[in-house]
Design a protein around this motif. Structure first.
Motif, PDB file in Angstrom:
ATOM      1  N   SER A 116      17.690  31.440 -34.091  1.00  0.00           N
ATOM      2  CA  SER A 116      18.894  31.979 -33.449  1.00  0.00           C
ATOM      3  C   SER A 116      18.574  32.516 -32.053  1.00  0.00           C
ATOM      4  CB  SER A 116      19.498  33.085 -34.311  1.00  0.00           C
ATOM      5  OG  SER A 116      18.540  34.100 -34.591  1.00  0.00           O
ATOM      6  N   GLU A 119      18.206  29.562 -29.507  1.00  0.00           N
ATOM      7  CA  GLU A 119      19.408  28.784 -29.247  1.00  0.00           C
ATOM      8  C   GLU A 119      19.755  28.815 -27.760  1.00  0.00           C
ATOM      9  OE1 GLU A 119      24.087  28.747 -30.622  1.00  0.00           O
ATOM     10  OE2 GLU A 119      22.596  29.679 -31.931  1.00  0.00           O
ATOM     11  N   TRP A 201      32.354  37.889 -32.953  1.00  0.00           N
ATOM     12  CA  TRP A 201      31.495  36.995 -33.731  1.00  0.00           C
ATOM     13  C   TRP A 201      31.634  37.260 -35.231  1.00  0.00           C
ATOM     14  CZ3 TRP A 201      26.880  38.115 -29.968  1.00  0.00           C
ATOM     15  CH2 TRP A 201      27.020  37.313 -28.826  1.00  0.00           C
ATOM     16  N   ASP A 206      34.191  32.973 -30.972  1.00  0.00           N
ATOM     17  CA  ASP A 206      33.174  32.946 -29.925  1.00  0.00           C
ATOM     18  C   ASP A 206      33.896  32.992 -28.588  1.00  0.00           C
ATOM     19  OD1 ASP A 206      30.711  32.848 -28.676  1.00  0.00           O
ATOM     20  OD2 ASP A 206      29.944  31.265 -29.981  1.00  0.00           O
ATOM     21  N   SER A 287      27.029  38.399 -38.817  1.00  0.00           N
ATOM     22  CA  SER A 287      26.525  38.263 -37.453  1.00  0.00           C
ATOM     23  C   SER A 287      26.248  39.640 -36.892  1.00  0.00           C
ATOM     24  CB  SER A 287      27.570  37.543 -36.589  1.00  0.00           C
ATOM     25  OG  SER A 287      27.152  37.443 -35.247  1.00  0.00           O
ATOM     26  N   TYR A 359      20.110  36.707 -38.450  1.00  0.00           N
ATOM     27  CA  TYR A 359      21.510  36.339 -38.219  1.00  0.00           C
ATOM     28  C   TYR A 359      22.033  36.912 -36.900  1.00  0.00           C
ATOM     29  CZ  TYR A 359      22.262  40.846 -40.734  1.00  0.00           C
ATOM     30  OH  TYR A 359      22.221  42.161 -41.159  1.00  0.00           O
ATOM     31  N   LYS A 361      23.158  36.895 -33.028  1.00  0.00           N
ATOM     32  CA  LYS A 361      23.810  35.911 -32.163  1.00  0.00           C
ATOM     33  C   LYS A 361      23.725  36.420 -30.736  1.00  0.00           C
ATOM     34  CE  LYS A 361      28.061  33.173 -31.720  1.00  0.00           C
ATOM     35  NZ  LYS A 361      27.309  31.915 -31.575  1.00  0.00           N
ATOM     36  N   THR A 362      23.453  35.536 -29.810  1.00  0.00           N
ATOM     37  CA  THR A 362      23.342  35.904 -28.399  1.00  0.00           C
ATOM     38  C   THR A 362      24.398  35.148 -27.592  1.00  0.00           C
ATOM     39  OG1 THR A 362      21.684  34.190 -27.974  1.00  0.00           O
ATOM     40  CG2 THR A 362      20.874  36.352 -28.625  1.00  0.00           C
ATOM     41  N   GLN A 364      26.428  32.691 -25.312  1.00  0.00           N
ATOM     42  CA  GLN A 364      26.307  31.266 -25.009  1.00  0.00           C
ATOM     43  C   GLN A 364      25.731  31.095 -23.600  1.00  0.00           C
ATOM     44  OE1 GLN A 364      30.528  31.048 -26.011  1.00  0.00           O
ATOM     45  NE2 GLN A 364      30.117  29.138 -27.097  1.00  0.00           N
TER      46      GLN A 364
END
Length: 415
Positions: A116, A119, A201, A206, A287, A359, A361-362, A364
């Motif tokens: 993750s 990504e 999230w 997103d 998330s 889990y 999330k960063t 985009q």
């Protein structure tokens, strides 16, 4: 003859200084964490007499990117970067990329990094733009003393964490009874954009679609705003701008979902009254918000083999001594460290937060993600603070503004 001998002695003594390669290492570490990095650099310089690392600190993201852009165009950029992941998209084509095998030759196992976190850092042919070293992740900070006053188990968030939405709201309701008038149990300012993204999230949305062609926040954003509105109606969440840190520190507020960078200072300041736990999961998608510092190398600055080797010697040192950096209050990007007993014993508070990295999330990797987010914030404020728009109206307006930024970008760079 005597003068010649003196000259030769001086020349021999000076050779090591002449041969030393100086490497500029640019970081955004303008806070207390910069001192931790300085200690690592000092140890490296003491044990590598042929290389000198010079620490260049540029705290502002805007200034950092401007300095990097100018440096790349004039071939005067720092040779190594410690860069926030979300500041990288504009420069990806200018970074030295690595295959997995190349990194292995330097003793760096890229497979040890959580997927993750990687990504957006992998090229279409499987090369890597950089090496994530850490994860600055959200966690739940709370006041144990206020939990006790409310009749709650002060260790509940840690025992049960991550709390689900029902558990979290019930905790807020219990804390409401011991919260001073004019304050709120969950004491975060409603307009903090990163908190909105964190919840976005968790509610399944997103900022953009995967192809970066359209906004993707409208439906989930409406759900987030309605959820927060319900909390506001019960006096559980602020309906006005608030200075979250001092409110929490004074005990007027009891809970913050915030960044790991606060955990060391609050441990020192609040002692046994301070609690930490995984961030609650308030939506339908598991998330947690995070970001990362990534080691990246401007390729224009390492065309010389000796310079490149010196740079990679420093990069390998950082990789090998990463746990010394985590003492600054960062969580590991590396699975082997995040899940290790050594890390748990040395930094139990960071270990708790690190168990969320699987889990995390960063942002985009779209070059203007920050600009889009900045355009969304006023609409969040219209709903939660000014009460002048419904969630549906606000997100529809924000979506149109975001689409304009997206369209301008693609019109500039082409398909």
């Amino acid at each position: 003859m005597r003068k010649l001998l003196v000259f030769l002695v001086v020349l021999v003594l000076a050779l090591p200084l002449i041969a030393k390669i100086q490497i500029t290492f640019m970081t955004p570490l303008s806070g207390a964490d910069g001192a931790y990095m300085d200690q690592i650099i000092q140890k490296f310089n003491e044990t590598h007499p042929d290389i000198e690392i010079v620490h260049l600190v540029v705290g502002s993201s805007l200034e950092y990117k401007q300095k990097l852009a100018t440096g790349i165009s004039t071939k005067s950029a720092p040779q190594v970067l410690f860069i926030r992941k979300h500041d990288m998209p504009l420069f990806l084509d200018h970074f030295r990329t690595f295959t997995k095998e190349e990194l292995q030759q330097w003793g760096i196992d890229i497979d040890d990094i959580y997927p993750s976190v990687l990504e957006g850092l992998v090229t279409k042919d499987g090369k890597y733009y950089g090496i994530p070293i850490d994860v600055w992740i959200f966690y739940m900070a709370y006041r144990k003393d206020n939990f006790k006053k409310a009749g709650l188990d002060p260790d509940l968030p840690l025992k049960e964490g991550p709390l689900n939405s029902e558990q979290f709201v019930n905790v807020l309701r219990a804390l409401r009874k011991v919260t001073p008038e004019g304050s709120f149990p969950w004491c975060e300012s409603p307009s903090w954009d990163w908190e909105f993204v964190h919840l976005l999230w968790q509610f399944g949305g997103d900022i953009l679609t995967p192809d970066f062609k359209r906004p993707a926040f409208k439906e989930a954003g409406i759900k987030v705003l309605k959820f927060l509105q319900e909390l506001q109606k019960e006096g559980l969440y602020p309906d006005q701008p608030i200075d979250a840190g001092p409110t929490f520190e004074s005990g007027a507020g009891s809970i913050l979902i915030t960044g790991i960078w606060t955990i060391n200072p609050w441990l020192d300041l609040l002692g046994n009254d301070f609690g930490y736990a995984p961030a609650p999961q308030l939506g339908t998608t598991k998330s947690v918000f995070g970001g990362s510092h990534v080691i990246a190398i401007p390729k224009v600055m390492v065309e010389d083999e000796k310079t490149f080797n010196a740079v990679m010697t420093w990069v390998k040192y950082l990789w090998d001594h990463a746990i010394e950096w985590y003492a600054a209050g960062q969580t590991p990007a590396r699975k082997s460290i995040a899940e290790s007993e050594e890390f748990k014993e040395k930094f139990p508070h960071l270990y708790v937060a690190a168990q969320q990295v699987s889990y995390v999330k960063t942002f985009q990797m779209f070059p203007y993600i920050a600009e889009i987010l900045a355009e969304i914030v006023p609409y969040i404020e219209e709903v939660l603070i000014n009460k002048s728009m419904t969630p549906e109206e606000a997100m529809e307006e924000a979506e149109m503004v975001a689409q304009e930024i997206i369209d301008d970008y693609w019109a500039t760079v082409g398909e």
